[in-house]
Design a protein around this motif. Structure first.
Motif, PDB file in Angstrom:
ATOM      1  N   GLU A  56       0.824  -1.209   0.000  1.00 29.25           N
ATOM      2  CA  GLU A  56       0.000   0.000   0.000  1.00 29.25           C
ATOM      3  C   GLU A  56       0.854   1.252   0.000  1.00 29.25           C
ATOM      4  OE1 GLU A  56      -3.407   2.398   2.501  1.00 29.25           O
ATOM      5  OE2 GLU A  56      -3.198   0.255   2.881  1.00 29.25           O
ATOM      6  N   GLN A  57       1.932   1.265   0.782  1.00 32.07           N
ATOM      7  CA  GLN A  57       2.825   2.425   0.792  1.00 32.07           C
ATOM      8  C   GLN A  57       3.418   2.652  -0.596  1.00 32.07           C
ATOM      9  OE1 GLN A  57       5.261   0.851   3.972  1.00 32.07           O
ATOM     10  NE2 GLN A  57       4.658   2.531   5.339  1.00 32.07           N
ATOM     11  N   LEU A  58       3.800   1.567  -1.256  1.00 26.84           N
ATOM     12  CA  LEU A  58       4.354   1.677  -2.604  1.00 26.84           C
ATOM     13  C   LEU A  58       3.302   2.224  -3.558  1.00 26.84           C
ATOM     14  CD1 LEU A  58       6.465   1.273  -4.814  1.00 26.84           C
ATOM     15  CD2 LEU A  58       5.722  -1.118  -4.973  1.00 26.84           C
ATOM     16  N   ALA A  59       2.089   1.656  -3.531  1.00 29.44           N
ATOM     17  CA  ALA A  59       1.028   2.103  -4.445  1.00 29.44           C
ATOM     18  C   ALA A  59       0.701   3.573  -4.221  1.00 29.44           C
ATOM     19  CB  ALA A  59      -0.219   1.242  -4.271  1.00 29.44           C
ATOM     20  N   ARG A  60       0.621   3.989  -2.969  1.00 29.45           N
ATOM     21  CA  ARG A  60       0.319   5.399  -2.684  1.00 29.45           C
ATOM     22  C   ARG A  60       1.429   6.317  -3.195  1.00 29.45           C
ATOM     23  NH1 ARG A  60      -4.028   6.534   0.543  1.00 29.45           N
ATOM     24  NH2 ARG A  60      -5.033   4.770   1.559  1.00 29.45           N
ATOM     25  N   ALA A  61       2.683   5.892  -3.025  1.00 23.39           N
ATOM     26  CA  ALA A  61       3.808   6.705  -3.509  1.00 23.39           C
ATOM     27  C   ALA A  61       3.838   6.753  -5.038  1.00 23.39           C
ATOM     28  CB  ALA A  61       5.128   6.157  -2.958  1.00 23.39           C
ATOM     29  N   LEU A  62       3.564   5.610  -5.681  1.00 18.80           N
ATOM     30  CA  LEU A  62       3.500   5.589  -7.154  1.00 18.80           C
ATOM     31  C   LEU A  62       2.354   6.473  -7.645  1.00 18.80           C
ATOM     32  CD1 LEU A  62       4.139   1.801  -7.878  1.00 18.80           C
ATOM     33  CD2 LEU A  62       5.657   3.714  -8.441  1.00 18.80           C
ATOM     34  N   GLY A  63       1.248   6.453  -6.917  1.00 17.94           N
ATOM     35  CA  GLY A  63       0.123   7.319  -7.266  1.00 17.94           C
ATOM     36  C   GLY A  63       0.498   8.784  -7.162  1.00 17.94           C
ATOM     37  N   LYS A  64       1.207   9.124  -6.102  1.00 14.01           N
ATOM     38  CA  LYS A  64       1.661  10.515  -5.927  1.00 14.01           C
ATOM     39  C   LYS A  64       2.602  10.896  -7.072  1.00 14.01           C
ATOM     40  CE  LYS A  64       3.607  13.541  -2.384  1.00 14.01           C
ATOM     41  NZ  LYS A  64       2.443  14.381  -2.114  1.00 14.01           N
ATOM     42  N   GLN A  65       3.503   9.990  -7.410  1.00 17.58           N
ATOM     43  CA  GLN A  65       4.460  10.235  -8.484  1.00 17.58           C
ATOM     44  C   GLN A  65       3.739  10.454  -9.817  1.00 17.58           C
ATOM     45  OE1 GLN A  65       6.953   6.880  -9.658  1.00 17.58           O
ATOM     46  NE2 GLN A  65       8.725   8.244  -9.801  1.00 17.58           N
ATOM     47  N   ALA A  66       2.725   9.652 -10.087  1.00 18.99           N
ATOM     48  CA  ALA A  66       1.996   9.720 -11.358  1.00 18.99           C
ATOM     49  C   ALA A  66       0.775  10.642 -11.286  1.00 18.99           C
ATOM     50  CB  ALA A  66       1.555   8.318 -11.775  1.00 18.99           C
ATOM     51  N   GLN A  67       0.578  11.256 -10.129  1.00 14.65           N
ATOM     52  CA  GLN A  67      -0.570  12.143  -9.895  1.00 14.65           C
ATOM     53  C   GLN A  67      -1.901  11.419 -10.125  1.00 14.65           C
ATOM     54  OE1 GLN A  67       0.365  15.522 -12.367  1.00 14.65           O
ATOM     55  NE2 GLN A  67       1.813  16.321 -10.869  1.00 14.65           N
ATOM     56  N   LEU A  68      -1.997  10.226  -9.527  1.00 10.32           N
ATOM     57  CA  LEU A  68      -3.214   9.417  -9.601  1.00 10.32           C
ATOM     58  C   LEU A  68      -3.741   9.186  -8.192  1.00 10.32           C
ATOM     59  CD1 LEU A  68      -2.032   6.642 -12.100  1.00 10.32           C
ATOM     60  CD2 LEU A  68      -3.532   8.581 -12.607  1.00 10.32           C
ATOM     61  N   PRO A  69      -5.065   9.187  -8.010  1.00 10.98           N
ATOM     62  CA  PRO A  69      -5.616   8.871  -6.687  1.00 10.98           C
ATOM     63  C   PRO A  69      -5.414   7.391  -6.375  1.00 10.98           C
ATOM     64  CG  PRO A  69      -7.377   9.107  -8.289  1.00 10.98           C
ATOM     65  CD  PRO A  69      -6.099   9.478  -8.995  1.00 10.98           C
TER      66      PRO A  69
END
Length: 140
Positions: free
Chosen positions: A48-61
């Motif tokens: 989950e931490q990885l997915a949230r960080a990747l989302g932040k990086q890609a500007q995705l919720p």
């Protein structure tokens, strides 16, 4: 504007430090794994931490697929074979767009083909690999 590096995002969130990043970079060099995967293997990060960080990086919720229920009519908007091929799961309809969950932010680029095939507009939300896998089992 340049995209922030994953390691910098995780450091800014206080999840990892330089030592953990260096350790993961060594593992990445040895195995060819992506940085996030290396950090998970080393126990420095969870999915989950990885997915949230990747989302932040890609500007995705971020979307947690283990919560709530996806309506059958939403799931039916994307045939199972296409959902599997593109690594997506339709989760919601918003206006004339279908919001799909993806685990790999690079899958965003595949959606242009899907838009053409299904004549629909798509918007992405990021989720975990495990969450996507479990949701596929649950819904398909």
């Amino acid at each position: 504007m340049a995209t922030a590096r994953l390691g910098d995002i995780l450091k800014a969130q206080g999840i990892v430090d330089d030592k953990k990043i260096d350790e993961a970079l060594r593992l990445q060099k040895e195995t060819g794994a992506k940085l996030g995967v290396a950090l998970i293997r080393l126990g420095h990060l969870n999915e989950e931490q990885l997915a949230r960080a990747l989302g932040k990086q890609a500007q995705l919720p971020y979307v947690d697929l283990s919560r709530g229920q996806i309506a059958r009519e939403v799931l039916d908007l994307v045939p199972k074979n296409l959902a599997e091929e593109y690594g997506i799961l339709p989760v919601k309809v918003s206006g004339n767009e279908v919001i799909v969950a993806i685990a790999d932010p690079l899958a965003v680029f595949n959606l242009e083909n899907l838009r053409f095939i299904l004549n629909r507009n798509f918007r992405c939300a990021i989720t975990t690999e495990g969450g996507l896998r479990d949701a596929f089992k649950r819904y398909y």
